[in-house]
Design a protein around this motif. Structure first.
Motif, PDB file in Angstrom:
ATOM      1  N   UNK A 107       0.712-139.305 -45.860  1.00 20.50           N
ATOM      2  CA  UNK A 107       0.609-139.967 -47.169  1.00 20.50           C
ATOM      3  C   UNK A 107      -0.566-140.940 -47.154  1.00 20.50           C
ATOM      4  N   UNK A 108      -0.695-141.689 -46.058  1.00 11.82           N
ATOM      5  CA  UNK A 108      -1.809-142.636 -45.934  1.00 11.82           C
ATOM      6  C   UNK A 108      -3.157-141.921 -45.986  1.00 11.82           C
ATOM      7  N   UNK A 109      -3.184-140.663 -45.534  1.00 16.77           N
ATOM      8  CA  UNK A 109      -4.416-139.871 -45.557  1.00 16.77           C
ATOM      9  C   UNK A 109      -4.680-139.287 -46.947  1.00 16.77           C
ATOM     10  N   UNK A 110      -3.678-139.348 -47.836  1.00 10.27           N
ATOM     11  CA  UNK A 110      -3.881-138.931 -49.215  1.00 10.27           C
ATOM     12  C   UNK A 110      -3.427-137.535 -49.575  1.00 10.27           C
ATOM     13  N   UNK A 111      -2.507-136.941 -48.780  1.00 11.79           N
ATOM     14  CA  UNK A 111      -2.029-135.603 -49.149  1.00 11.79           C
ATOM     15  C   UNK A 111      -1.426-135.638 -50.547  1.00 11.79           C
ATOM     16  N   UNK A 112      -1.393-134.471 -51.195  1.00  9.45           N
ATOM     17  CA  UNK A 112      -0.923-134.398 -52.572  1.00  9.45           C
ATOM     18  C   UNK A 112       0.576-134.324 -52.735  1.00  9.45           C
ATOM     19  N   UNK A 113       1.281-133.982 -51.679  1.00  6.70           N
ATOM     20  CA  UNK A 113       2.732-133.848 -51.746  1.00  6.70           C
ATOM     21  C   UNK A 113       3.238-133.126 -50.520  1.00  6.70           C
ATOM     22  N   UNK A 150      16.582-135.875 -49.065  1.00  4.44           N
ATOM     23  CA  UNK A 150      15.398-135.569 -49.869  1.00  4.44           C
ATOM     24  C   UNK A 150      15.064-136.748 -50.786  1.00  4.44           C
ATOM     25  N   UNK A 151      16.069-137.287 -51.455  1.00  2.00           N
ATOM     26  CA  UNK A 151      15.839-138.413 -52.365  1.00  2.00           C
ATOM     27  C   UNK A 151      15.310-139.627 -51.618  1.00  2.00           C
ATOM     28  N   UNK A 152      15.879-139.924 -50.461  1.00  5.80           N
ATOM     29  CA  UNK A 152      15.463-141.091 -49.689  1.00  5.80           C
ATOM     30  C   UNK A 152      14.035-140.976 -49.182  1.00  5.80           C
ATOM     31  N   UNK A 153      13.702-139.826 -48.600  1.00  2.31           N
ATOM     32  CA  UNK A 153      12.346-139.635 -48.086  1.00  2.31           C
ATOM     33  C   UNK A 153      11.334-139.610 -49.222  1.00  2.31           C
ATOM     34  N   UNK A 154      11.669-138.932 -50.297  1.00  2.00           N
ATOM     35  CA  UNK A 154      10.759-138.854 -51.438  1.00  2.00           C
ATOM     36  C   UNK A 154      10.484-140.241 -52.003  1.00  2.00           C
ATOM     37  N   UNK A 155      11.514-141.031 -52.135  1.00  2.00           N
ATOM     38  CA  UNK A 155      11.356-142.395 -52.657  1.00  2.00           C
ATOM     39  C   UNK A 155      10.455-143.225 -51.739  1.00  2.00           C
ATOM     40  N   UNK A 156      10.720-143.148 -50.433  1.00  2.00           N
ATOM     41  CA  UNK A 156       9.945-143.917 -49.451  1.00  2.00           C
ATOM     42  C   UNK A 156       8.479-143.516 -49.449  1.00  2.00           C
ATOM     43  N   UNK A 196       4.893-145.529 -50.879  1.00  2.00           N
ATOM     44  CA  UNK A 196       3.770-145.754 -49.962  1.00  2.00           C
ATOM     45  C   UNK A 196       2.466-145.156 -50.506  1.00  2.00           C
ATOM     46  N   UNK A 197       2.558-144.133 -51.332  1.00  2.00           N
ATOM     47  CA  UNK A 197       1.384-143.391 -51.809  1.00  2.00           C
ATOM     48  C   UNK A 197       0.541-144.231 -52.774  1.00  2.00           C
ATOM     49  N   UNK A 198      -0.756-144.044 -52.705  1.00  2.00           N
ATOM     50  CA  UNK A 198      -1.670-144.747 -53.600  1.00  2.00           C
ATOM     51  C   UNK A 198      -1.704-144.116 -54.981  1.00  2.00           C
ATOM     52  N   UNK A 199      -1.345-142.843 -55.078  1.00  2.00           N
ATOM     53  CA  UNK A 199      -1.249-142.171 -56.372  1.00  2.00           C
ATOM     54  C   UNK A 199      -0.047-141.228 -56.294  1.00  2.00           C
ATOM     55  N   UNK A 200       0.484-140.814 -57.428  1.00  2.00           N
ATOM     56  CA  UNK A 200       1.714-140.007 -57.419  1.00  2.00           C
ATOM     57  C   UNK A 200       1.588-138.747 -56.560  1.00  2.00           C
TER      58      UNK A 200
END
Length: 65
Positions: free
Chosen positions: A33-39, A50-56, A60-64
């Protein structure tokens, strides 16, 4: 005014690595995520996992993701 993305940021946003609950390290997903992957493509998690990891990761992501 919004900042233009670099070519590296655009390329990273196209990457969507797999994440397997129970196998993969959440810290690795955070680094991606820090490297900027899209998802992520998420596999084998319970709805709560899934909900917990996705939320976390989204927080942390700079963009959705």
């Amino acid at each position: 005014m919004r900042r233009m993305l670099t070519i590296q940021e655009k390329a990273a946003a196209l990457v969507m690595p797999g994440y397997r609950f129970g196998t993969d390290d959440p810290a690795r997903a955070e680094r991606l995520v820090d490297m900027g992957v899209g998802g992520f493509c998420l596999y084998f998690g319970t709805p709560e996992e899934v909900a917990g990891l996705t939320r976390r990761l989204q927080q942390r992501a700079r963009r959705p993701l």
